[in-house]
Each structure stands twice: as structure tokens, then as C-alpha cells.
Design an enzyme around this catalytic site. Structure first.
Site, mmCIF file in Angstrom:
data_model
loop_
_atom_site.group_PDB
_atom_site.id
_atom_site.type_symbol
_atom_site.label_atom_id
_atom_site.label_comp_id
_atom_site.label_asym_id
_atom_site.label_seq_id
_atom_site.Cartn_x
_atom_site.Cartn_y
_atom_site.Cartn_z
ATOM 1 C CB CYS A 2 126.337 -25.138 65.931
ATOM 2 S SG CYS A 2 127.136 -26.035 64.577
ATOM 3 N NE ARG A 27 123.652 -26.419 71.344
ATOM 4 C CZ ARG A 27 122.328 -26.538 71.250
ATOM 5 N NH1 ARG A 27 121.605 -26.455 72.342
ATOM 6 N NH2 ARG A 27 121.739 -26.723 70.101
ATOM 7 C CD1 TRP A 74 130.250 -31.647 67.294
ATOM 8 C CD2 TRP A 74 129.085 -32.012 65.418
ATOM 9 N NE1 TRP A 74 130.245 -32.998 67.051
ATOM 10 C CE2 TRP A 74 129.547 -33.254 65.916
ATOM 11 C CE3 TRP A 74 128.344 -31.995 64.244
ATOM 12 C CZ2 TRP A 74 129.262 -34.452 65.272
ATOM 13 C CZ3 TRP A 74 128.065 -33.191 63.599
ATOM 14 C CH2 TRP A 74 128.523 -34.404 64.121
ATOM 15 C CG ASN A 98 122.422 -25.798 65.524
ATOM 16 O OD1 ASN A 98 123.070 -26.691 65.006
ATOM 17 N ND2 ASN A 98 121.583 -26.014 66.528
ATOM 18 N N GLY A 99 122.582 -26.099 62.088
ATOM 19 C CA GLY A 99 121.732 -26.853 61.169
ATOM 20 C C GLY A 99 122.467 -27.168 59.888
ATOM 21 C CD GLU A 478 123.746 -45.999 77.926
ATOM 22 O OE1 GLU A 478 124.102 -44.956 78.508
ATOM 23 O OE2 GLU A 478 123.403 -46.017 76.728
ATOM 24 C CE LYS A 482 126.316 -42.938 78.898
ATOM 25 N NZ LYS A 482 125.608 -42.997 77.614
ATOM 26 C CD GLU A 485 128.166 -41.857 74.227
ATOM 27 O OE1 GLU A 485 127.358 -41.114 73.656
ATOM 28 O OE2 GLU A 485 128.018 -42.225 75.407
ATOM 29 C CG HIS A 501 123.983 -67.752 66.986
ATOM 30 N ND1 HIS A 501 123.533 -68.821 66.238
ATOM 31 C CD2 HIS A 501 123.374 -67.868 68.207
ATOM 32 C CE1 HIS A 501 122.686 -69.539 66.959
ATOM 33 N NE2 HIS A 501 122.567 -68.977 68.154
ATOM 34 C CE LYS A 601 123.586 -34.092 77.391
ATOM 35 N NZ LYS A 601 123.825 -35.395 78.028
#
Length: 606
Positions: A2, A27, A74, A98-99, A478, A482, A485, A501, A601
Site C-alpha cells: 500500500c 507499488r 493493495w 500499510n501492513g 526469470e 516475467k 507476471e 524427469h 512492487k
């Protein structure tokens, strides 16, 4: 997560709050709101969805006042509904947070015994209800805020606004970052310096357990022990152009394009051209180390996995890599001769910070690689090495990742020389190769049109597989992350040797397989795995160099050619096609590239 902003200004604050919240959009958020006090009266406006919805609401329902708080949410507790949107209000008090308040259920039960019920699904509402409860008992706003904070368990950055108080904000911080900005007859509170940059460059960061009583002329800070303390005011330089797209369609595109420049700056910072040495700016005795423990989350974790190859192969230093969210709960033993290295773009990642605190007092040295020099992780490290990527707005990390890799490689080379694994001449040769890295990155960026064409086809897939060996395995991870995301396509990544495997069962003519394979010592083995894919009808997108294409491009669906570089540098180069492939796939699908759904973020809660 947030974003929080508070303003004690000389002018109407509603437009200032909204503009500051825009700077915190990166964020991640799903709703937004502001509250102000005007002529002693507290009021608020809130909207679900994009910040423009709040802006539209304020056109039709203006909010006057020269003191106010704002928030981008968020969702953690409760869906992104209007009722759950911040600021939360209980009578004469409004709160942004925030939290996560871990004991909110117990607090709700305590309030219920006093006949106070709740209306929302959020933990934050409990903070407002509790503050109002203390005000009803005759406490002053400061006393009520301090009594409220004393009851809270968990992580929080809080800012309180009170009815009838047009020259007062009260802020509190535990676990989530919070800064105070100093102006001329004005004061500001924000989740980070970016939000405050247009208003002031004089910033102080609250420490764990701090409560700040803020007026237009003064800031009193009370620490966790109840003592009044001072926090250093620093001048923070944030170029406003860093939060501008500079002609690009998205921040992510801009930040991908900036990589040659920021990496050049990082190299200039750490390499002494006259002495031909790597200068870390701190005394790290790599010879005394028996082990290096590296910890990160998400993309930073993949940077750690890549660096593991460098530290072990170049410096002969054993490395253990952990996901931060698992590390401290595993309670790993930290043996003598171990340094702990933490990697975080924001320097505020909650799980990584918790892992650092677990290692404090156990490891011989706490090291960090961060992008925000004033962050909690940097301040709590023995040595904090900046990656110098500049402000990164796009939620999907790009330039921060390659800058992390660059700094980690420089550390590995420094360690290799210190431990007698690289001679002076060999180190000088490596440094010479690193100096050509920005040019190689520019060449990689020149393949964007080819990558965009491949992405158009990739955007039609529902599942994608990434393969890589050695140092290309973390890059495959990565690339997969990406793509997930920002395009929302399901993607998996495997070390190429693991194909037989289990994952090979997924291969059919509908499954694109991205193979990252420069012509290195493991190339032939990777090509064998690639042939197994093609034999089963899989469509292979081969990312390689010129020699690799000449040897192995027959039968592949597409091939993308990267510049030829030393094997040790290749991971930094191959990050470019991984990023561009995800970016252009997302653009083709029409998703929100810079603010993908459900993501934030800076993950400042567990």
C-alpha cells in the site's frame, strides 16, 4: 505494498494528495482514497479501481482542506470494495495503513465487549475504532494514537488524521517503511521518498517503533522505548524524469531501454579505471569466509541463484541460496565463517528483512545489495552495496535485476581475486570484458523487433516452458516469472537436464518451449534436450549467439541471436530477451504491463 501520503500544507491538499498517490501507483493497488480536515471537519473520498476513478469522484464531490492523508490499497484483509478502501474512519479519526495487524481479531473482540462493532473486513478499521475508543475515554489525539499503537501486533505504517485538528498528523512505523518530509511551513509523510519528491528533498526515515507527531513547524519523534529522539534529515535527490515514461508506452519499456546506461554507471562506480581494480567501498575479507548464504524473493532470488554459480566457480566459495519467506522459518544454523548476503530492490521486502534480522548476531557479516540506499535492509547491514539502477516504477523488475547481477558479479570477481583464484592479469581481463557490457546490452536491445514478432505468436499460447542449463537456468526461471507476471500466461522453467524427469510429458505441438542456450560449455547438452522437445512436436524458440544459431537452429520454430560475450557475462545479456519477450507478449494480449493484477512492487508484508 500500500502507498501512504500525508500533507500538512499551505494550499488545498486534495490535488497534492492525488498527485503524490500517482507517484505511488507503481507499488500496486486496487483502490484509493483521501481524507482532509477543513474548518475543523473531517471528510473523505474513496474509489475502487484505478486512481483516475478517485480523480473523477473529486471533480463531482470536491474535498477542501489544507491537511489530509491519502492511500492506495493493495488488498490483504478483505476484497477490494468501497467499504474496505482506505482511509478508514471511526467518528473523529481517520487512518491509512500499510501492513498487517496480526492481532486484529483479538482487538475486535475487546472492542465488542465495549459495545463497539465493525463494518468492514479489514484489519485497519480496527485501528480507527481503537483510536476512537481511546478518544471517547478523554484522551488527546496524541495520547489516543500512542495508546492504539501500543496495542498493535504485526507490521504497520500508519498515519492518523483527527477531526478538529487542522495542524496535526500522527505517524507510526513498525516493519513497514515511512518517511517524514520537511518543507517551509509544511510537513509531509510518505511511504517512500518518491511520493514526496515534488514537495521536498529533505527527508527523515522513521525507525522501528517510532511515532511521529507532526505539525507544520515541528516533528517530535518518540521511539519504541518512549524516549523523544531525533532522526537524521537527509537530502534525497530524485530526478522527476525518473517517474516519467520519457516517450515510451510503458515504464517497463523505458526501464528495459535504460539498462545500458544504468549498468554503465554501476560499473563506473565500482571499477577504478586507473588501478584496474574493483572497489566495493567496504572492507570484506573474502579469504576469511567459509560460506556465503544468499537470500532474496522473486527476481532477487533468481539473481542470487545466478550469483551462486559465479561465487562457486570463480571464487571457490560455497554458497547457499534461500527464498526469504522460507529461510527464517527453517531456522538454519549459521556457522562460523559465514557471511549472509541479502538482495532486494526496495530494501524493504518484509521476508528478506526478517531473514536479515534472523542472521544478525549469528553471521560474521551482514551484506546487502539494494537499490534504495536509505532502506531498512541497507541501514541494518554491515555493508550495503547500491546497485544504482535509479527509480524503478514497473512492477516487473528489469533494470534492477541486471544491476543486481552486475554488482553480484563484481563481488564474485573481487572474492575470486582475494581468494587467489584469479590473478591480476585474469582480473584485468575480466574487468576489460565488463567494460564492454553496455555495448553488448545495446546490441541485445536491437533485436527487439524480432522479439516482438515472436511474442505475437507466443501471446496465443496458454502454457510456455523455459529451459536452460548452468547459469542459464536461473535466467529461464526469470523469463518464466516475467511472462507470468505481466501476460498472465502460465509458464514453467526447468533446468534442461530435468526435462526427461517429468516435464517432457507436457510437450506437444501447442507447447512453445523457450530455450536459453549461448554457445558455452553446456551448449551441446542443452541442444540434445532441445532435440527431444522437437522430436515430440514442441515449438522451440532458441535464444543463442551467432555460433549457437549456426550449429543448432535447424528445425527450431524461431531463433533469436544475442551478441557473443564471455560465458560469465552471458546471464546479464540474456535477461534482455527474457524481459522483452514478456513485455511484447503482454502488449499483444493487452494486459496492464506496469501494474499487473494482484501484484505490488514492494512487498512490505509477509
Amino acid at each position: 505494498m500500500c502507498g501512504i501520503v500525508g500533507v500538512l500544507g499551505q494550499h488545498e491538499v486534495a490535488p497534492i494528495l492525488v498527485e503524490s498517490l500517482k507517484r505511488l501507483e507503481y507499488r500496486g493497488y486496487d483502490s484509493a482514497g483521501i481524507a482532509t480536515v477543513n474548518e475543523g471537519r473531517l471528510d473523505r473520498r474513496r474509489a475502487v479501481g484505478k486512481l483516475v476513478n478517485l480523480s473523477d469522484l473529486l471533480v463531482h464531490e470536491p474535498l477542501a482542506g489544507k491537511v489530509g492523508i491519502g492511500h492506495t490499497r493493495w488488498a490483504t484483509h478483505g476484497a477490494p470494495t468501497l467499504g474496505n478502501t482506505h482511509p478508514h474512519r471511526a467518528g473523529p479519526v481517520a487512518v491509512v495503513h500499510n501492513g498487517i495487524i496480526e492481532n486484529y481479531r483479538e482487538l475486535r473482540a475487546m472492542l465488542a465487549e465495549a459495545g463497539i462493532g465493525h463494518e468492514t473486513d479489514t484489519d485497519t478499521e480496527t485501528v480507527a475504532l481503537l483510536a476512537n475508543h481511546f478518544l471517547d475515554q478523554g484522551m488527546s489525539p496524541e495520547e489516543a494514537a500512542r495508546a492504539t499503537v501500543a496495542k498493535l501486533e504485526g507490521a504497520y505504517a500508519l498515519c492518523f488524521l483527527f477531526d478538529g485538528e487542522d495542524d496535526l498528523l500522527i505517524a507510526a512505523r513498525k516493519g513497514s517503511p515511512l518517511a517524514v518530509g520537511y518543507g517551509e511551513g509544511e510537513m509531509f509523510v510518505g511511504s517512500d521518498a518518491i511520493a514526496l519528491a515534488p514537495m521536498t528533498d529533505r527527508i527523515s526515515y522513521l525507525e522501528e517503533g517510532d511515532i511521529a507527531i507532526v505539525t507544520r513547524e515541528t516533528v517530535r519523534v518518540i521511539d519504541a522505548k518512549g524516549a523523544e529522539v531525533s532522526r537524521e534529515i537527509r537530502r534525497i535527490r530524485i530526478d522527476n524524469s525518473s517517474v516519467d515514461k520519457a516517450g515510451h508506452k510503458h515504464f517497463m519499456a523505458k526501464e528495459i531501454a535504460e539498462q545500458p546506461t544504468v549498468i554503465s554507471e554501476a560499473l563506473a562506480h565500482y571499477i577504478d579505471p586507473e588501478a584496474g581494480e574493483i572497489v566495493l567501498g567496504a572492507d570484506i575479507d573474502f579469504r576469511a569466509l567459509n560460506r556465503l548464504t544468499m537470500v532474496g524473493c522473486g527476481t532477487a532470488f533468481y539473481a542470487c541463484l545466478t550469483a551462486k554459480y559465479w561465487f562457486e566457480q570463480l571464487a571457490g566459495l560455497p554458497v547457499e541460496v534461500d527464498i526469504a519467506s522460507e529461510f527464517r522459518y527453517r531456522q538454519p544454523p549459521v556457522t562460523e565463517g559465514t557471511a549472509a548476503l541479502f538482495v532486494s530492490q526496495s530494501g524493504e521486502t518484509a521476508d528478506t528483512l526478517a531473514a536479515l534480522r534472523y542472521c544478525a548476531g549469528k553471521a560474521d557479516m551482514i551484506l546487502s545489495v539494494v537499490n534504495v540506499a536509505e532502506s531498512s535492509i541497507a541501514r541494518e547491514s554491515d555493508v550495503a552495496l547500491p546497485i544504482l539502477a535509479g527509480v524503478e516504477i514497473g512492477v516487473a523488475s528489469t533494470k534492477a535485476f541486471t544491476c543486481q547481477l552486475t554488482v553480484l558479479l563484481l563481488m564474485a570477481l573481487k572474492a575470486a581475486h582475494a581468494r587467489g583464484r584469479l590473478s591480476e592479469d585474469e582480473l584485468a581481463d575480466m574487468i576489460s570484458n565488463l567494460r564492454s557490457l553496455p555495448s553488448a546490452l545495446n546490441l541485445a536491445l536491437e533485436t527487439e523487433s524480432e522479439i516482438a514478432a515472436a511474442a505475437q505468436q507466443l501471446s496465443k499460447a496458454t502454457d510456455v516452458l523455459f529451459l536452460g542449463r548452468g547459469m542459464m537456468y536461473p535466467l529461464a526461471l526469470e523469463g518464466s516469472l516475467k511472462l507470468k507476471e505481466i501476460s498472465y500466461i502460465h509458464a514453467e522453467a526447468y533446468a534442461s537436464g530435468e526435462l526427461k524427469h517429468g516435464p517432457i510429458a507436457l510437450i506437444d505441438e501447442k507447447m512453445p518451449v523457450v530455450v536459453m542456450a549461448p554457445k558455452d560449455a553446456l551448449f551441446d547438452k542443452t541442444v540434445s534436450n532441445m532435440q527431444e522437445v522437437m522430436a515430440r512436436g514442441g515449438k522451440v524458440l532458441l535464444i543463442t549467439d551467432e555460433a549457437g544459431r549456426a550449429e543448432a537452429s535447424d528445425g527450431v520454430w524461431r531463433s533469436l541471436v544475442m551478441p557473443t560475450v564471455r560465458e560469465v557475462i552471458a546471464p546479464i545479456i540474456y535477461a534482455i530477451p527474457a524481459q522483452l519477450l514478456a513485455y511484447h507478449t503482454a502488449v499483444a494480449k493487452g494486459t496492464d504491463v506496469d501494474q499487473p493484477r494482484n501484484l505490488a512492487k514492494s512487498v512490505t508484508v509477509e
